[in-house]
Design a protein around this motif. Structure first.
Motif, PDB file in Angstrom:
ATOM      1  N   GLY A  16      51.759   2.851  51.824  1.00  0.00           N
ATOM      2  CA  GLY A  16      53.122   3.034  52.325  1.00  0.00           C
ATOM      3  C   GLY A  16      53.804   1.723  52.649  1.00  0.00           C
ATOM      4  O   GLY A  16      53.260   0.636  52.454  1.00  0.00           O
ATOM      5  N   SER A  18      55.159   1.010  55.805  1.00  0.00           N
ATOM      6  CA  SER A  18      54.872   0.601  57.186  1.00  0.00           C
ATOM      7  C   SER A  18      54.062   1.690  57.870  1.00  0.00           C
ATOM      8  O   SER A  18      54.246   2.882  57.610  1.00  0.00           O
ATOM      9  CB  SER A  18      56.171   0.346  57.955  1.00  0.00           C
ATOM     10  N   GLU A  19      53.168   1.270  58.757  1.00  0.00           N
ATOM     11  CA  GLU A  19      52.369   2.230  59.518  1.00  0.00           C
ATOM     12  C   GLU A  19      53.040   2.621  60.823  1.00  0.00           C
ATOM     13  O   GLU A  19      52.579   3.535  61.505  1.00  0.00           O
ATOM     14  CB  GLU A  19      50.984   1.632  59.820  1.00  0.00           C
ATOM     15  N   ALA A  21      55.651   4.360  63.106  1.00  0.00           N
ATOM     16  CA  ALA A  21      56.500   5.548  62.983  1.00  0.00           C
ATOM     17  C   ALA A  21      57.968   5.235  63.265  1.00  0.00           C
ATOM     18  O   ALA A  21      58.864   5.822  62.650  1.00  0.00           O
ATOM     19  CB  ALA A  21      55.998   6.638  63.931  1.00  0.00           C
ATOM     20  N   GLN A  23      59.629   2.706  62.466  1.00  0.00           N
ATOM     21  CA  GLN A  23      60.286   2.026  61.346  1.00  0.00           C
ATOM     22  C   GLN A  23      60.536   2.953  60.153  1.00  0.00           C
ATOM     23  O   GLN A  23      61.266   2.582  59.236  1.00  0.00           O
ATOM     24  CB  GLN A  23      59.434   0.843  60.893  1.00  0.00           C
ATOM     25  N   GLN A  24      59.926   4.127  60.162  1.00  0.00           N
ATOM     26  CA  GLN A  24      60.033   5.010  59.020  1.00  0.00           C
ATOM     27  C   GLN A  24      61.480   5.442  58.758  1.00  0.00           C
ATOM     28  O   GLN A  24      61.926   5.466  57.612  1.00  0.00           O
ATOM     29  CB  GLN A  24      59.153   6.253  59.239  1.00  0.00           C
ATOM     30  N   ARG A  25      62.207   5.801  59.812  1.00  0.00           N
ATOM     31  CA  ARG A  25      63.587   6.258  59.652  1.00  0.00           C
ATOM     32  C   ARG A  25      64.472   5.162  59.092  1.00  0.00           C
ATOM     33  O   ARG A  25      65.283   5.392  58.178  1.00  0.00           O
ATOM     34  CB  ARG A  25      64.131   6.728  61.002  1.00  0.00           C
ATOM     35  N   PHE A  28      63.599   4.515  55.451  1.00  0.00           N
ATOM     36  CA  PHE A  28      64.093   5.597  54.592  1.00  0.00           C
ATOM     37  C   PHE A  28      65.572   5.403  54.274  1.00  0.00           C
ATOM     38  O   PHE A  28      65.984   5.485  53.109  1.00  0.00           O
ATOM     39  CB  PHE A  28      63.874   6.948  55.277  1.00  0.00           C
ATOM     40  N   ILE A  85      57.941   9.156  52.789  1.00  0.00           N
ATOM     41  CA  ILE A  85      58.430   8.844  54.137  1.00  0.00           C
ATOM     42  C   ILE A  85      58.975  10.100  54.801  1.00  0.00           C
ATOM     43  O   ILE A  85      58.716  10.364  55.986  1.00  0.00           O
ATOM     44  CB  ILE A  85      59.515   7.739  54.071  1.00  0.00           C
ATOM     45  N   GLN A  88      56.095  12.615  55.496  1.00  0.00           N
ATOM     46  CA  GLN A  88      54.957  12.029  56.216  1.00  0.00           C
ATOM     47  C   GLN A  88      53.641  12.265  55.469  1.00  0.00           C
ATOM     48  O   GLN A  88      52.578  12.404  56.078  1.00  0.00           O
ATOM     49  CB  GLN A  88      54.870  12.617  57.630  1.00  0.00           C
ATOM     50  N   ASN A  90      51.406  10.642  52.265  1.00  0.00           N
ATOM     51  CA  ASN A  90      51.292   9.503  51.356  1.00  0.00           C
ATOM     52  C   ASN A  90      50.387   9.793  50.160  1.00  0.00           C
ATOM     53  O   ASN A  90      49.889   8.872  49.523  1.00  0.00           O
ATOM     54  CB  ASN A  90      50.745   8.284  52.112  1.00  0.00           C
TER      55      ASN A  90
END
Length: 359
Positions: A16, A18-19, A21, A23-25, A28, A85, A88, A90
């Motif tokens: 992925g 980034s690990e 959470a 930073q996921q939004r 994306f 992303i 959730q 991968n």
């Protein structure tokens, strides 16, 4: 290791982007924006070139081909990353991973070959302007693009077949956000020496030979620009050339870093490899179009490619035998000859008077 272990593997897990959470939004939204801008921008370029008959020239033919390759190139990796992303999850199937690898290599190599082809087109326009329409005929342009597609498919099939021969055991986490050669070789439990040698020699040739051709073509272009008498014209040409060379350097620099420079499997190295992959898979396709459009320009404008073609024509006309009368008559003779050449070649659109461009 026993090859039977591979039959029990139906999917891989991607590392992925980034690990974290939180930073996921952000990732994306950022990747979605870059993907939409890249696809829409390239589609508009293809549409504009296809509908305007004035743009049916070798320069714009290659630009349209590059736009199509960029759309397909980014579409092999970014949509899957966005889905991972959002959901959730991968995971990617074994067949899906090899399919993604094949198309990623095909369209990525196509980008490289087309950049070299466009550099050759500019070299011909500057160094052989009087023979430009004969050398860069429609048949030859079609042959060049067809050869690029053929070579990229052969290279991609070779690498994909070599990956297919490998066995994958317990360690199934691919240290990247898509399936690529290096990460897949890292998680394999087979001997990857053959894969590494093929990647070094075949991959090195695919990357470095076009890169050297681009550098040589721009050295010739720069030498032509330095012969332009106008300081303002030289500055404008150098600024446009600089933007394109910066994108080319960024693209090839990150590609060389990813494929020709070995890295360890530490966490910092994985993050560096992912950052390099983001640069040449997402960022440079986004930046390539403004740089290329700076060369090709738009209808009704004098772009760098058109201006450089005029520079080549002027330099060639300087060598033509003309009547030994007054300097004013000699200039009129060259002016008339250049206008006739440009009107017959249909390779550029010039809105400024030709007499202003002549020394």
């Amino acid at each position: 290791m026993a090859r039977d272990n591979q039959t029990g593997i139906f999917e891989f897990l991607l590392w992925g982007l980034s690990e974290r959470a939180e930073q996921q939004r952000v990732l994306f939204l950022l990747f979605l924006w870059m993907y939409v801008v890249t696809v829409v921008g390239n589609l508009l370029i293809v549409l504009a070139i296809g509908t305007d008959t004035r743009l049916h020239t070798p320069m714009y033919f290659f630009l349209a081909s590059l736009s199509c390759a960029d759309i397909l190139f980014t579409s092999t990796t970014v949509p899957k990353a966005l889905v991972n992303i959002q959901t959730q999850s991968n995971s990617i199937s074994y067949a899906g991973c090899l399919t993604q690898l094949y198309f990623f290599l095909t369209f990525g190599d196509m980008d490289i070959f087309l950049l070299a082809t466009m550099a050759y087109d500019r070299y011909v326009a500057i160094c052989h302007p009087l023979h430009y329409t004969m050398i860069m005929s429609r048949q030859r342009c079609t042959l060049l693009v067809t050869a690029c597609w053929t070579l990229t498919n052969l290279v991609a099939m070779t690498h994909t077949f070599l990956i297919f021969r490998l066995s994958f055991c317990s360690k199934k986490i691919i240290p990247d956000f898509f399936c690529d050669l290096g990460p897949l070789m890292k998680v394999s439990c087979s001997d990857t020496q053959v894969n590494e040698l093929v990647l070094l020699f075949l991959g090195g040739a695919v990357i470095l030979i076009p890169f050297m051709l681009i550098l040589v073509s721009y050295i010739r272009i720069v030498s032509a620009i330095l012969r332009v008498p106008s300081a303002q014209g030289r500055l404008k040409a150098f600024s446009t050339c600089g933007s394109h060379l910066a994108v080319v350097a960024l693209f090839f620099g990150t590609v060389i870093r990813a494929y020709l420079c070995p890295s360890s499997s530490s966490s910092n190295s994985v993050e560096e490899d992912t950052a390099a992959a983001v640069m040449y898979t997402v960022v440079t396709p986004l930046l390539k179009k403004p740089a290329e459009q700076g060369h090709e320009g738009s209808p009704g404008e004098t772009s760098l490619g058109q201006s450089l073609l005029l520079v080549g024509l002027v330099m060639s006309a300087e060598k033509l035998p003309v009547s030994s009368v007054s300097p004013f008559s000699e200039k009129l003779h060259r002016n008339f000859y250049l206008k006739r050449l440009i009107s017959e070649s249909h390779t550029c659109f010039i809105t400024t008077p030709l007499s202003d461009s002549l020394p």
